[in-house]
Design a protein around this motif. Sequence first.
Motif, PDB file in Angstrom:
ATOM      1  N   LEU A 122      35.275  43.427  41.749  1.00 52.12           N
ATOM      2  CA  LEU A 122      36.722  43.140  42.019  1.00 52.12           C
ATOM      3  C   LEU A 122      36.700  43.547  43.419  1.00 52.12           C
ATOM      4  O   LEU A 122      36.238  44.868  43.880  1.00 52.12           O
ATOM      5  N   GLY A 123      36.996  42.795  44.625  1.00 55.39           N
ATOM      6  CA  GLY A 123      37.358  43.438  45.969  1.00 55.39           C
ATOM      7  C   GLY A 123      38.284  44.245  46.180  1.00 55.39           C
ATOM      8  O   GLY A 123      39.271  44.645  45.053  1.00 55.39           O
ATOM      9  N   THR A 124      38.579  44.956  47.448  1.00 52.74           N
ATOM     10  CA  THR A 124      39.680  45.641  47.393  1.00 52.74           C
ATOM     11  C   THR A 124      41.148  45.310  47.295  1.00 52.74           C
ATOM     12  O   THR A 124      41.344  44.165  47.484  1.00 52.74           O
ATOM     13  N   ASN A 125      42.010  45.975  46.531  1.00 51.22           N
ATOM     14  CA  ASN A 125      43.460  45.583  46.304  1.00 51.22           C
ATOM     15  C   ASN A 125      43.656  44.397  45.456  1.00 51.22           C
ATOM     16  O   ASN A 125      44.315  43.489  45.651  1.00 51.22           O
ATOM     17  N   VAL A 126      42.657  44.346  44.573  1.00 52.54           N
ATOM     18  CA  VAL A 126      42.923  43.199  43.432  1.00 52.54           C
ATOM     19  C   VAL A 126      43.691  43.573  42.296  1.00 52.54           C
ATOM     20  O   VAL A 126      43.582  44.852  41.933  1.00 52.54           O
ATOM     21  N   THR A 127      44.424  42.828  41.956  1.00 53.60           N
ATOM     22  CA  THR A 127      45.501  42.830  40.504  1.00 53.60           C
ATOM     23  C   THR A 127      44.969  42.062  39.321  1.00 53.60           C
ATOM     24  O   THR A 127      44.760  40.871  39.718  1.00 53.60           O
ATOM     25  N   VAL A 128      44.632  42.585  38.297  1.00 54.32           N
ATOM     26  CA  VAL A 128      44.527  41.804  37.092  1.00 54.32           C
ATOM     27  C   VAL A 128      45.594  42.077  36.068  1.00 54.32           C
ATOM     28  O   VAL A 128      45.780  43.094  35.766  1.00 54.32           O
ATOM     29  N   CYS A 129      45.899  40.954  35.724  1.00 52.82           N
ATOM     30  CA  CYS A 129      47.025  40.782  34.667  1.00 52.82           C
ATOM     31  C   CYS A 129      46.623  41.035  33.273  1.00 52.82           C
ATOM     32  O   CYS A 129      45.563  40.866  32.931  1.00 52.82           O
ATOM     33  N   PRO A 130      47.781  41.041  32.268  1.00 59.58           N
ATOM     34  CA  PRO A 130      46.951  41.364  31.003  1.00 59.58           C
ATOM     35  C   PRO A 130      46.763  40.120  30.222  1.00 59.58           C
ATOM     36  O   PRO A 130      46.918  38.717  30.955  1.00 59.58           O
ATOM     37  N   ASN A 131      45.753  40.117  29.472  1.00 60.28           N
ATOM     38  CA  ASN A 131      45.399  38.903  28.781  1.00 60.28           C
ATOM     39  C   ASN A 131      44.400  38.137  29.673  1.00 60.28           C
ATOM     40  O   ASN A 131      44.354  36.775  29.575  1.00 60.28           O
ATOM     41  N   VAL A 132      43.595  38.603  30.545  1.00 55.58           N
ATOM     42  CA  VAL A 132      42.587  38.037  31.265  1.00 55.58           C
ATOM     43  C   VAL A 132      41.251  38.511  30.828  1.00 55.58           C
ATOM     44  O   VAL A 132      41.112  39.924  30.708  1.00 55.58           O
ATOM     45  N   THR A 133      40.242  37.550  31.040  1.00 54.68           N
ATOM     46  CA  THR A 133      38.789  37.946  30.799  1.00 54.68           C
ATOM     47  C   THR A 133      38.197  37.232  32.064  1.00 54.68           C
ATOM     48  O   THR A 133      38.553  36.269  32.485  1.00 54.68           O
ATOM     49  N   ILE A 134      37.637  38.381  32.896  1.00 47.48           N
ATOM     50  CA  ILE A 134      36.640  37.746  34.004  1.00 47.48           C
ATOM     51  C   ILE A 134      35.322  37.773  33.623  1.00 47.48           C
ATOM     52  O   ILE A 134      34.535  38.740  33.263  1.00 47.48           O
ATOM     53  N   GLY A 135      34.661  36.377  33.757  1.00 48.98           N
ATOM     54  CA  GLY A 135      33.470  36.278  33.286  1.00 48.98           C
ATOM     55  C   GLY A 135      32.343  37.005  34.239  1.00 48.98           C
ATOM     56  O   GLY A 135      32.502  37.227  35.110  1.00 48.98           O
ATOM     57  N   GLN A 136      31.096  36.882  33.295  1.00 52.11           N
ATOM     58  CA  GLN A 136      29.938  37.587  33.898  1.00 52.11           C
ATOM     59  C   GLN A 136      29.757  37.147  35.200  1.00 52.11           C
ATOM     60  O   GLN A 136      29.568  36.044  35.777  1.00 52.11           O
ATOM     61  N   GLY A 137      29.449  37.948  36.110  1.00 52.74           N
ATOM     62  CA  GLY A 137      29.046  37.807  37.607  1.00 52.74           C
ATOM     63  C   GLY A 137      30.076  37.244  38.535  1.00 52.74           C
ATOM     64  O   GLY A 137      29.907  37.171  39.826  1.00 52.74           O
ATOM     65  N   THR A 138      31.312  37.193  38.288  1.00 55.11           N
ATOM     66  CA  THR A 138      32.233  36.732  39.114  1.00 55.11           C
ATOM     67  C   THR A 138      32.817  37.778  39.991  1.00 55.11           C
ATOM     68  O   THR A 138      32.526  38.707  39.727  1.00 55.11           O
ATOM     69  N   VAL A 139      32.937  37.274  41.209  1.00 55.52           N
ATOM     70  CA  VAL A 139      33.332  37.976  42.357  1.00 55.52           C
ATOM     71  C   VAL A 139      34.980  37.460  42.571  1.00 55.52           C
ATOM     72  O   VAL A 139      35.199  36.370  42.739  1.00 55.52           O
ATOM     73  N   VAL A 140      35.752  38.446  42.636  1.00 62.24           N
ATOM     74  CA  VAL A 140      37.042  38.311  42.968  1.00 62.24           C
ATOM     75  C   VAL A 140      37.474  38.820  44.578  1.00 62.24           C
ATOM     76  O   VAL A 140      37.280  40.159  44.624  1.00 62.24           O
ATOM     77  N   GLY A 141      37.966  38.035  45.130  1.00 60.76           N
ATOM     78  CA  GLY A 141      38.127  38.356  46.618  1.00 60.76           C
ATOM     79  C   GLY A 141      39.284  39.221  46.895  1.00 60.76           C
ATOM     80  O   GLY A 141      40.330  39.415  46.122  1.00 60.76           O
ATOM     81  N   THR A 142      39.351  39.797  47.948  1.00 63.31           N
ATOM     82  CA  THR A 142      40.262  41.111  48.364  1.00 63.31           C
ATOM     83  C   THR A 142      41.750  40.460  48.299  1.00 63.31           C
ATOM     84  O   THR A 142      42.029  39.291  48.856  1.00 63.31           O
ATOM     85  N   GLY A 143      42.591  41.351  47.715  1.00 64.76           N
ATOM     86  CA  GLY A 143      44.067  40.989  47.591  1.00 64.76           C
ATOM     87  C   GLY A 143      44.338  40.178  46.561  1.00 64.76           C
ATOM     88  O   GLY A 143      45.358  39.546  46.652  1.00 64.76           O
ATOM     89  N   SER A 144      43.519  39.456  45.867  1.00 64.85           N
ATOM     90  CA  SER A 144      43.850  38.644  44.875  1.00 64.85           C
ATOM     91  C   SER A 144      44.723  39.029  43.587  1.00 64.85           C
ATOM     92  O   SER A 144      44.540  40.258  43.187  1.00 64.85           O
ATOM     93  N   VAL A 145      45.236  38.108  43.012  1.00 64.33           N
ATOM     94  CA  VAL A 145      45.909  38.495  41.723  1.00 64.33           C
ATOM     95  C   VAL A 145      45.496  37.580  40.655  1.00 64.33           C
ATOM     96  O   VAL A 145      45.789  36.192  40.622  1.00 64.33           O
ATOM     97  N   VAL A 146      44.922  37.941  39.698  1.00 62.45           N
ATOM     98  CA  VAL A 146      44.077  37.293  38.668  1.00 62.45           C
ATOM     99  C   VAL A 146      45.339  37.166  37.521  1.00 62.45           C
ATOM    100  O   VAL A 146      45.606  38.120  36.502  1.00 62.45           O
ATOM    101  N   THR A 147      45.874  36.158  37.202  1.00 64.26           N
ATOM    102  CA  THR A 147      46.722  35.892  36.198  1.00 64.26           C
ATOM    103  C   THR A 147      46.184  35.188  35.097  1.00 64.26           C
ATOM    104  O   THR A 147      46.900  35.269  34.064  1.00 64.26           O
ATOM    105  N   LYS A 148      45.167  34.490  35.197  1.00 58.62           N
ATOM    106  CA  LYS A 148      44.543  33.847  33.998  1.00 58.62           C
ATOM    107  C   LYS A 148      42.832  34.106  34.145  1.00 58.62           C
ATOM    108  O   LYS A 148      42.397  34.418  35.198  1.00 58.62           O
ATOM    109  N   SER A 149      42.389  33.732  32.905  1.00 60.65           N
ATOM    110  CA  SER A 149      41.052  34.045  32.843  1.00 60.65           C
ATOM    111  C   SER A 149      40.336  33.297  33.789  1.00 60.65           C
ATOM    112  O   SER A 149      40.363  32.131  34.128  1.00 60.65           O
ATOM    113  N   LEU A 150      39.038  33.889  34.105  1.00 57.73           N
ATOM    114  CA  LEU A 150      38.357  33.257  35.226  1.00 57.73           C
ATOM    115  C   LEU A 150      36.718  32.964  34.433  1.00 57.73           C
ATOM    116  O   LEU A 150      36.213  33.963  33.681  1.00 57.73           O
TER     117      LEU A 150
END
Length: 243
Positions: A190-218
């Motif tokens: 997870l990059g800087t300032n990333v927000t992850v919401c409830p009921n979210v799964t982020i899959g193996q090896g995934t990279v989330v960019g700076t400032g992103s808001v993850v509302t659904k599973s990746l």
Amino acid sequence: MLAHQLSHLKIWLINHENPNYRKLFVILKNMRACDIPTPHWLNKCLLSLYLIIRNTTASFARVLFFTPAFKGRLSRYGKRLYLFGGIPFVSGPLEISLGDDCRVSGQTTFSGRSQSDRPQLIVGSNVDIGWQSTFAVGRQIIIGDNVRIAGKAFLFGYSGHSMDAALRAQGAGDREEDVGDIILEKDVWLGTNVTVCPNVTIGQGTVVGTGSVVTKSLPPFVVAAGNPAKVIKQLKAEENHYA
């Protein structure tokens, strides 16, 4: 009170009709900004001495006080826990489990939802949790091995407040249906300032960019970014060192 009086005196001197008072202000200002000329070699020596004292003191505090004190709040911890920058703030009935070789910033906040039954934060091994990150555990947040979480990340499994304005004003908490788990599978970054919401799964090896808001599973092995976060690139699983 004293600061207010000094500020008032400063303004009085600057705006006084008598030029001598204004000159007095200039003299006092120059005295405040005085500088002692020192040779560069002495500056370097003093800097080295300062760094030795600061780093030695910080290391002793970390090893002898901060880390043992934080371990007292954990339900389980592995080997070689490295706690830097103080002791994280922990609130609520939260059970925290850390694996081996975890590095945790002391400027981190962990909270557990009071209305939930045994909220749990389960962290694997070789995990980095960066500066000023916040974990709000509704029921469960699971972080896999080798995960990297940069500074100011916000993982919230619960909001703590009702969606209804009238109930919120009365101090009502969130509803059970608004609470959810968060899972970061192994090797997630997870990059800087990333927000992850409830009921979210982020899959193996995934990279989330700076400032992103993850509302659904990746899915695994992608790069995602944006608000809401969307997949922008596929990653090859064989390029991941831990795949």
